[in-house]
Design an enzyme around this catalytic site. Structure first.
Site, PDB file in Angstrom:
ATOM      1  N   HIS A  45       0.817  -1.214   0.000  1.00 49.29           N
ATOM      2  CA  HIS A  45       0.000   0.000   0.000  1.00 49.29           C
ATOM      3  C   HIS A  45       0.842   1.252   0.000  1.00 49.29           C
ATOM      4  O   HIS A  45       0.433   2.288  -0.493  1.00 49.29           O
ATOM      5  CB  HIS A  45      -0.984  -0.020   1.170  1.00 49.29           C
ATOM      6  CG  HIS A  45      -2.139  -0.908   0.886  1.00 49.29           C
ATOM      7  ND1 HIS A  45      -2.227  -2.179   1.385  1.00 49.29           N
ATOM      8  CD2 HIS A  45      -3.209  -0.728   0.096  1.00 49.29           C
ATOM      9  CE1 HIS A  45      -3.327  -2.741   0.935  1.00 49.29           C
ATOM     10  NE2 HIS A  45      -3.940  -1.886   0.150  1.00 49.29           N
ATOM     11  N   ARG A  56     -10.678  -3.215 -23.717  1.00 48.13           N
ATOM     12  CA  ARG A  56     -10.353  -4.445 -24.452  1.00 48.13           C
ATOM     13  C   ARG A  56     -10.612  -5.641 -23.520  1.00 48.13           C
ATOM     14  O   ARG A  56      -9.713  -6.112 -22.831  1.00 48.13           O
ATOM     15  CB  ARG A  56      -8.885  -4.420 -24.881  1.00 48.13           C
ATOM     16  CG  ARG A  56      -8.560  -3.423 -25.996  1.00 48.13           C
ATOM     17  CD  ARG A  56      -7.083  -3.481 -26.339  1.00 48.13           C
ATOM     18  NE  ARG A  56      -6.758  -2.898 -27.622  1.00 48.13           N
ATOM     19  CZ  ARG A  56      -6.305  -1.648 -27.792  1.00 48.13           C
ATOM     20  NH1 ARG A  56      -6.123  -0.855 -26.762  1.00 48.13           N
ATOM     21  NH2 ARG A  56      -6.018  -1.213 -29.001  1.00 48.13           N
ATOM     22  N   ARG A  75     -15.665  -3.543 -25.334  1.00 57.07           N
ATOM     23  CA  ARG A  75     -15.606  -4.329 -26.560  1.00 57.07           C
ATOM     24  C   ARG A  75     -15.699  -5.808 -26.196  1.00 57.07           C
ATOM     25  O   ARG A  75     -15.010  -6.271 -25.280  1.00 57.07           O
ATOM     26  CB  ARG A  75     -14.296  -4.057 -27.278  1.00 57.07           C
ATOM     27  CG  ARG A  75     -14.096  -4.983 -28.457  1.00 57.07           C
ATOM     28  CD  ARG A  75     -12.903  -4.628 -29.266  1.00 57.07           C
ATOM     29  NE  ARG A  75     -11.661  -5.050 -28.658  1.00 57.07           N
ATOM     30  CZ  ARG A  75     -10.464  -4.775 -29.173  1.00 57.07           C
ATOM     31  NH1 ARG A  75     -10.382  -4.049 -30.267  1.00 57.07           N
ATOM     32  NH2 ARG A  75      -9.370  -5.198 -28.603  1.00 57.07           N
ATOM     33  N   GLU A 115     -13.058  -1.819 -38.705  1.00 58.57           N
ATOM     34  CA  GLU A 115     -11.636  -2.118 -38.822  1.00 58.57           C
ATOM     35  C   GLU A 115     -11.332  -3.066 -39.976  1.00 58.57           C
ATOM     36  O   GLU A 115     -10.242  -3.611 -40.071  1.00 58.57           O
ATOM     37  CB  GLU A 115     -11.074  -2.644 -37.490  1.00 58.57           C
ATOM     38  CG  GLU A 115     -11.862  -3.749 -36.852  1.00 58.57           C
ATOM     39  CD  GLU A 115     -11.348  -4.158 -35.471  1.00 58.57           C
ATOM     40  OE1 GLU A 115     -10.272  -3.726 -35.049  1.00 58.57           O
ATOM     41  OE2 GLU A 115     -12.055  -4.937 -34.819  1.00 58.57           O
ATOM     42  N   ASN A 173      -5.811   0.418 -36.190  1.00 60.89           N
ATOM     43  CA  ASN A 173      -4.692  -0.530 -36.202  1.00 60.89           C
ATOM     44  C   ASN A 173      -4.987  -1.656 -37.192  1.00 60.89           C
ATOM     45  O   ASN A 173      -4.171  -1.977 -38.051  1.00 60.89           O
ATOM     46  CB  ASN A 173      -4.456  -1.126 -34.808  1.00 60.89           C
ATOM     47  CG  ASN A 173      -4.370  -0.062 -33.731  1.00 60.89           C
ATOM     48  OD1 ASN A 173      -4.020   1.070 -34.020  1.00 60.89           O
ATOM     49  ND2 ASN A 173      -4.702  -0.411 -32.505  1.00 60.89           N
ATOM     50  N   ASP A 174      -6.175  -2.235 -37.058  1.00 58.96           N
ATOM     51  CA  ASP A 174      -6.538  -3.310 -37.982  1.00 58.96           C
ATOM     52  C   ASP A 174      -6.966  -2.755 -39.332  1.00 58.96           C
ATOM     53  O   ASP A 174      -6.709  -3.367 -40.368  1.00 58.96           O
ATOM     54  CB  ASP A 174      -7.656  -4.178 -37.380  1.00 58.96           C
ATOM     55  CG  ASP A 174      -7.076  -5.218 -36.428  1.00 58.96           C
ATOM     56  OD1 ASP A 174      -6.013  -5.780 -36.753  1.00 58.96           O
ATOM     57  OD2 ASP A 174      -7.666  -5.445 -35.359  1.00 58.96           O
ATOM     58  N   ARG A 230       0.273  -6.416 -39.253  1.00 57.82           N
ATOM     59  CA  ARG A 230       0.730  -5.446 -38.239  1.00 57.82           C
ATOM     60  C   ARG A 230       1.788  -6.027 -37.311  1.00 57.82           C
ATOM     61  O   ARG A 230       2.440  -5.303 -36.566  1.00 57.82           O
ATOM     62  CB  ARG A 230      -0.456  -4.847 -37.463  1.00 57.82           C
ATOM     63  CG  ARG A 230      -1.186  -5.800 -36.552  1.00 57.82           C
ATOM     64  CD  ARG A 230      -2.526  -5.227 -36.088  1.00 57.82           C
ATOM     65  NE  ARG A 230      -2.510  -4.753 -34.705  1.00 57.82           N
ATOM     66  CZ  ARG A 230      -3.608  -4.519 -33.993  1.00 57.82           C
ATOM     67  NH1 ARG A 230      -4.809  -4.641 -34.544  1.00 57.82           N
ATOM     68  NH2 ARG A 230      -3.527  -4.110 -32.759  1.00 57.82           N
ATOM     69  N   CYS A 287     -10.735   4.597 -32.148  1.00 57.36           N
ATOM     70  CA  CYS A 287     -10.110   4.068 -30.933  1.00 57.36           C
ATOM     71  C   CYS A 287      -8.772   3.396 -31.230  1.00 57.36           C
ATOM     72  O   CYS A 287      -8.123   2.892 -30.328  1.00 57.36           O
ATOM     73  CB  CYS A 287     -11.047   3.119 -30.190  1.00 57.36           C
ATOM     74  SG  CYS A 287     -11.428   1.641 -31.131  1.00 57.36           S
TER      75      CYS A 287
HETATM   76  C1  PEP Z   1      -7.689  -1.460 -33.728  1.00 55.87           C
HETATM   77  O1  PEP Z   1      -7.609  -2.461 -34.429  1.00 55.87           O
HETATM   78  O2  PEP Z   1      -7.428  -0.314 -34.118  1.00 55.87           O
HETATM   79  C2  PEP Z   1      -8.119  -1.594 -32.329  1.00 55.87           C
HETATM   80  C3  PEP Z   1      -8.380  -0.551 -31.581  1.00 55.87           C
HETATM   81  O3  PEP Z   1      -8.203  -2.843 -31.807  1.00 55.87           O
HETATM   82  P1  PEP Z   1      -6.916  -3.739 -31.410  1.00 55.87           P
HETATM   83  O4  PEP Z   1      -5.701  -2.857 -31.504  1.00 55.87           O
HETATM   84  O5  PEP Z   1      -7.180  -4.244 -30.038  1.00 55.87           O
HETATM   85  O6  PEP Z   1      -6.945  -4.794 -32.450  1.00 55.87           O
HETATM   86 MG    MG Z   2      -8.558  -4.343 -33.862  1.00 59.66          MG
END
Ligand code: PEP
Ligand code: MG
Length: 537
Positions: A187, A292, A328, A427, A450-451, A461, A498
């Site tokens: 703590h 997530r 999500r 995505e 990202n995807d 990726r 996101c």
């Molecule tokens: C994305 O794909 O942009 C996303 C936010 O999800 P993750 O990075 O968890 O695949």
């Molecule tokens: Mg994703």
């Protein structure tokens, strides 16, 4: 000048006088008593006084470091009432006819040792709490006072620090902690983080440092004793930069995220587990734009139960008060694998059996998660978001399953938010192309850049060889984002980002020009993005 390594538990730099917080162990002598009843009464009175002190500390901590951190003093009060602890003491007074101080010391030491020998890190850390409460009672019995106040800004160096000692120290004069013992789970470590104090543990300490100048480097995990002028100057520059950053952040806290031309956006944060909430709050995010949830699965050796998931979602919803929390559903597969799912090897996992595809196939798993999410929706402003969508058909199937789960809950008289918002992640290129049709079926879009970049550019990726051409600023990605926002607005729903690109302040103006409604970024990017929005047109 000497340097010592340790483990940093909070980043930052402190320069100042070292105060050796050696707490002389209270001398407890064993004495034979004849009136055991009077001795038991003496113990009870001391215990009552200790509980009172702890209540005072709880109230002080509540004001200074918030409820979660103050809770330890409530726990200490409960520990003082613990049957095993009390019976151990009373038994020694009665049967061994020893003084109360001695009975408390012996019982406390035995219990502390028992906790210290436990496997579980959490219980191990409770050993210090037991020592802390017994020393408090002994101190009352011996007529001792509280810890002395610091006379100037100081770095406290100690073998160990109890939470009660930490909280009693004058916050304005406390620069940092350096301890030999302690764990990042203790703590005291938690308090240090909450108080924004650079702190190191695991440093081999030396009493001879008392009164010397020290530097705590909470970035590299180094403690410097007796630094030379040049080193002091170097660290002063780091402190100056830190202060500038903090100032910037402070001035943006509590402000709306609104551009110069008056466009207000929702600025949310991304999290992976409930414990990330502290930094969400610290950085003043206006909600959670992406929880997530798969991290609950990744963190577990078996499928997390409905109850476990419900507790996690409820905690996030409650902590965020009425603010939006977008959770999500499970996005496992590809790089996120767990043994107990037995997903098997695939040639192309990123394009394989993952996310919503698993959920629609394994509806038992999906329904458990939906039940937990819906139940938690009665405790805050939860919205559900589905990943990796490629078709209208998938959304229709999801909505049917959600209706089935809602029906089940209604029949069981379980409360949930009937009007819970449901959105999808955009995505995949298919979802971009179908975005107008998809927008008719859901309440919002959140673009997973990202995807989306991976699938639009056909660049894995995970493949570091392709880093140099993995460009989320590619016009195809940006044009997709623009299309999605336009189609969302045509259908009367909102659209956000996101993925990591949402935090790229070089694009904030572009996103605003496209009409973005929401950006959800890692907690530490919230305030820099707010700044970028506030200075954009
Ligand atoms: C994305 O794909 O942009 C996303 C936010 O999800 P993750 O990075 O968890 O695949
Ligand atoms: Mg994703």
């Amino acid at each position: 000048m000497e340097k010592f390594g340790g483990k940093a538990i909070f980043k930052g730099v402190a320069i100042g006088k070292i105060v050796f917080g050696s707490k002389e162990k209270q001398q407890v002598r064993r004495t034979k008593i004849t009136d055991t009843e009077a001795e038991k009464a003496r113990y009870e009175a001391a215990k009552e006084e200790a509980v009172k002190q702890l209540q005072g500390l709880y109230e002080k901590a509540l004001k200074e470091v918030g409820e979660d951190n103050a809770a330890i003093f409530e726990v200490h009060q409960m520990m003082l009432e613990d049957d095993d602890f009390n019976e151990g003491i009373i038994d020694k007074i009665e049967n061994q006819q020893v003084n109360a101080e001695y009975a408390v010391a012996v019982t406390g030491d035995a219990m502390a040792e028992m906790f210290a020998n436990m496997e579980d890190e959490y219980f191990k850390a409770r050993s210090a709490d037991i020592k802390d409460i017994s020393e408090r009672v002994i101190s009352v019995l011996l007529g001792g006072g509280s810890l002395s106040r610091l006379s100037e800004p100081s770095i406290i160096v100690a073998e160990d620090l109890a939470p009660s000692e930490t909280i009693q120290l004058d916050k304005d004069k406390l620069l940092a902690f350096v301890t030999e013992l302690g764990s990042s789970n203790s703590h005291t470590a938690i308090l240090a983080r909450t108080m924004n104090l650079p702190a190191l543990i695991g440093v081999k300490i030396d009493k001879a440092w008392n009164g010397k100048i020290g530097i705590v480097d909470g970035y590299k995990g180094i403690f410097i004793v007796d630094p030379d002028e040049e080193t002091i100057e170097t660290y002063k520059k780091i402190q100056k930069k830190d202060a500038e950053k903090r100032e910037l952040l402070k001035s943006l806290k509590g402000k709306k995220t609104v551009s110069k031309s008056g466009k207000q956006i929702k600025l949310y944060a991304n999290i992976g587990k409930p414990s990330d909430l502290a930094s969400v709050i610290e950085n003043d995010a206006e909600g959670i734009g992406l929880f997530r949830s798969e991290f609950l699965y990744l963190d577990s050796d078996d499928f997390p139960t409905e109850e476990e998931q419900f507790a996690a979602y409820k905690k996030v919803a409650e902590t965020m008060g009425g603010k939006k929390v977008i959770i999500r559903t499970l996005d496992l597969g590809a790089d996120k694998q767990v043994d107990y799912f037995n997903l098997g090897r695939e040639d192309n996992p990123a394009m394989g059996y993952r996310a919503i595809r698993i959920c629609l196939d394994r509806q038992d798993i999906f329904k458990t998660q939906l039940r937990a999410l819906l139940r938690a929706s009665a405790f805050g402003n939860i919205a559900i978001m589905y990943p990796m969508i490629i078709s209208v058909d998938e959304v229709l199937q999801i909505k049917e399953i959600v209706e089935e789960v809602k029906k089940e809950l209604r029949e069981e008289n379980v409360k949930f938010n009937e009007k819970i918002e449901q959105g999808i992640m955009i995505e995949t290129p298919a979802s971009v192309i179908m975005s107008y049709e998809l927008a008719q079926l859901v309440d919002f879009f959140s673009i997973g850049t990202n995807d989306l970049t991976q699938y639009t550019l056909a660049i894995d990726r995970q493949n570091s060889k392709l880093d140099s051409i993995n460009n989320p600023h590619h016009p195809a990605v940006l044009r997709s984002i623009k299309t999605v926002i336009e189609n969302a607005h045509r259908a009367g729903i909102w659209a956000g980002i996101c993925g990591e690109l949402g935090a790229d302040t070089a694009l904030t103006q572009t996103f605003l020009d496209y009409g973005i409604d929401e950006l959800s970024v890692s907690p530490s990017f919230v305030l820099p993005v707010r700044k970028a929005v506030c200075t954009a047109d």
